[in-house]
Scaffold this active site. Structure first.
Site, PDB file in Angstrom:
ATOM      1  CB  SER A   1       7.332   1.356   2.294  1.00  0.00           C
ATOM      2  OG  SER A   1       6.782   0.079   1.966  1.00  0.00           O
TER       3      SER A   1
ATOM      4  CE1 TYR B   1      11.500  -2.467   1.740  1.00  0.00           C
ATOM      5  CE2 TYR B   1       9.416  -2.633   2.181  1.00  0.00           C
ATOM      6  CZ  TYR B   1      10.138  -2.028   1.594  1.00  0.00           C
ATOM      7  OH  TYR B   1      10.116  -0.862   0.573  1.00  0.00           O
TER       8      TYR B   1
END
Length: 247
Positions: free
Chosen positions: A135, A148
């Site tokens: 990501s 995250y």
């Protein structure tokens, strides 16, 4: 599992929707027999029937599930570790340990567990490819993303080390880092609040799951002497994790 002996096998985790589903469909179109794994078996079976693949239930956080899944795969040339996700946007001071633990287990330990189990078969294939879905969060810390960010930075470290360790082995290792892509990701992050999830993309054009899947298929279909090491993919309206043009 009925697989023609000439068909290469690709395994895609988290394949019941979003980037995983789009990747499975595009890999099938590229000539792979695709084994789709996720917890939602009903969705998997529909996808597998449509692409001529195989559906196997898989919970990447459960070692017994991973072992049973891997035992059912006769051989494998491509592994796409797509299972993952984010929960919440709380600041560090208000973080819940259970939320962080879930993100670490599904993103990091899940990727490790599936990769470790299938790695001997990938090496034995003579042309193995591992694609880990990272990501932009693996590259840029951002406000509200600590849990995250931490998990995806760990996935990035795992990927880099695996790349080093596979040097000299017939296994190529790639990390694909999507920016803002409109899938179920934000719905999960916001605990099912669809309206809040949709607002993330207000006034801008995000990536689609198909955009990211195209990059994955490109990476795994390069000739054996070519390795796509890392790829950051963002929509035109995004230039950094939290720098977005909105109309």
């Amino acid at each position: 599992m009925n697989v023609p002996p000439t068909s290469p096998i690709a395994v895609v985790t988290g394949a019941s929707s979003g980037i995983g589903e789009a990747t499975a469909r595009q890999l099938a179109a590229a000539g792979f027999h695709v084994v789709v794994g996720a917890r939602r078996l009903d969705r998997l079976e529909r996808i597998a029937a449509e692409i001529g693949g195989t559906a196997l239930e898989l919970d990447v956080t459960d070692p017994e599930s991973v072992a049973a899944f891997s035992a059912a795969v006769p051989r494998v040339e491509v592994l796409v570790n797509n299972a993952g996700g984010a929960l919440g946007v709380e600041p560090v001071a208000e973080s819940e340990l259970e939320t962080w633990r879930w993100m670490y287990e599904v993103n990091v330990l899940g990727t490790l567990s599936v990769t470790k189990t299938l790695l001997p078969a990938l090496i034995a294939s003579g042309n193995g490819r591992v694609v880990n879905i990272g990501s932009i969060a693996a590259r840029e810390p951002y406000r509200g993303g600590a849990g995250y960010n931490a998990a995806k930075h760990a996935v990035s470290a795992l990927t880099r080390v695996l790349r080093i360790e596979m040097m000299g082995e017939p296994v190529r290792v790639t990390q694909i880092d999507p920016g803002m892509a409109e899938t179920e990701f934000s719905v999960i992050r916001f605990s099912g609040d669809a309206a809040r999830a949709a607002s993330v993309y207000d006034g801008m054009v995000p990536l689609t799951a198909e955009d990211v899947a195209e990059a994955i298929v490109f990476a795994v279909t390069r000739p054996p002497h070519v390795n796509i090491d890392t790829m950051l993919i963002m929509p035109t309206d995004q230039v950094a994790a939290q720098v977005i043009h909105r109309r």
